[in-house]
Design an enzyme around this catalytic site. Sequence first.
Site, PDB file in Angstrom:
ATOM      1  N   HIS A  74      38.044  40.357  35.383  1.00 16.28           N
ATOM      2  CA  HIS A  74      37.313  39.852  36.539  1.00 16.28           C
ATOM      3  C   HIS A  74      37.193  40.912  37.637  1.00 16.28           C
ATOM      4  CE1 HIS A  74      37.981  35.313  35.589  1.00 16.28           C
ATOM      5  NE2 HIS A  74      37.314  35.952  34.641  1.00 16.28           N
ATOM      6  N   GLU A  76      37.809  40.796  40.814  1.00 14.13           N
ATOM      7  CA  GLU A  76      38.961  40.889  41.705  1.00 14.13           C
ATOM      8  C   GLU A  76      40.042  41.772  41.092  1.00 14.13           C
ATOM      9  OE1 GLU A  76      37.535  36.505  41.900  1.00 14.13           O
ATOM     10  OE2 GLU A  76      37.548  38.146  40.454  1.00 14.13           O
ATOM     11  N   CYS A  99      39.411  32.706  40.487  1.00 12.73           N
ATOM     12  CA  CYS A  99      40.069  31.781  39.565  1.00 12.73           C
ATOM     13  C   CYS A  99      41.584  31.849  39.775  1.00 12.73           C
ATOM     14  CB  CYS A  99      39.712  32.132  38.120  1.00 12.73           C
ATOM     15  SG  CYS A  99      40.505  33.652  37.522  1.00 12.73           S
ATOM     16  N   CYS A 102      43.157  35.359  38.881  1.00 10.27           N
ATOM     17  CA  CYS A 102      42.910  36.372  39.915  1.00 10.27           C
ATOM     18  C   CYS A 102      43.716  36.068  41.170  1.00 10.27           C
ATOM     19  CB  CYS A 102      41.425  36.468  40.225  1.00 10.27           C
ATOM     20  SG  CYS A 102      40.491  37.234  38.887  1.00 10.27           S
TER      21      CYS A 102
END
Length: 154
Positions: A74, A76, A99, A102
Amino acid sequence: MHISWDEYFMGVALLSAKRSKDPNTQVGACLVNEDKRIIGIGYNGFPRGCEDDVFPWGKTDPNQINTKYPYVVHAEANAILNSSANLKGSTLYVSLFPCNECSKLIIQSGISHIVYMSDKYRNDTSTVASRRMLDAAGIDYKQMKEIEVFLNVK
């Protein structure tokens, strides 16, 4: 007319998202320290060395191993991994609310603030869990509903 710091850094996150080859959800992130200096940028994609044309980008398959979910890093996480700075007290600008996975990284790395645009998965289990952890850890987050773009490049 000039843009605000929030617009500037969210603009960087949105521009970073354009690097993602995900055909469904392009996400970008920009990490900023307390001095308003960019210390990390990331977008969602496969890990280094994992070619985009070898791994699946699909979202639905009876066998999850044939979807993108086990493989994608992801935005992040990439922003955190791409930074060599101390992240304590920093702000994460991200185009999609983080999410739960993260959020664990955000909390552990010392990030204090999150500014996000989209909250399209607001009621999903991972987002509900994310908010629960962020609230417990005292990390503040706010939504930026729109951004005005002033790019008149010729």
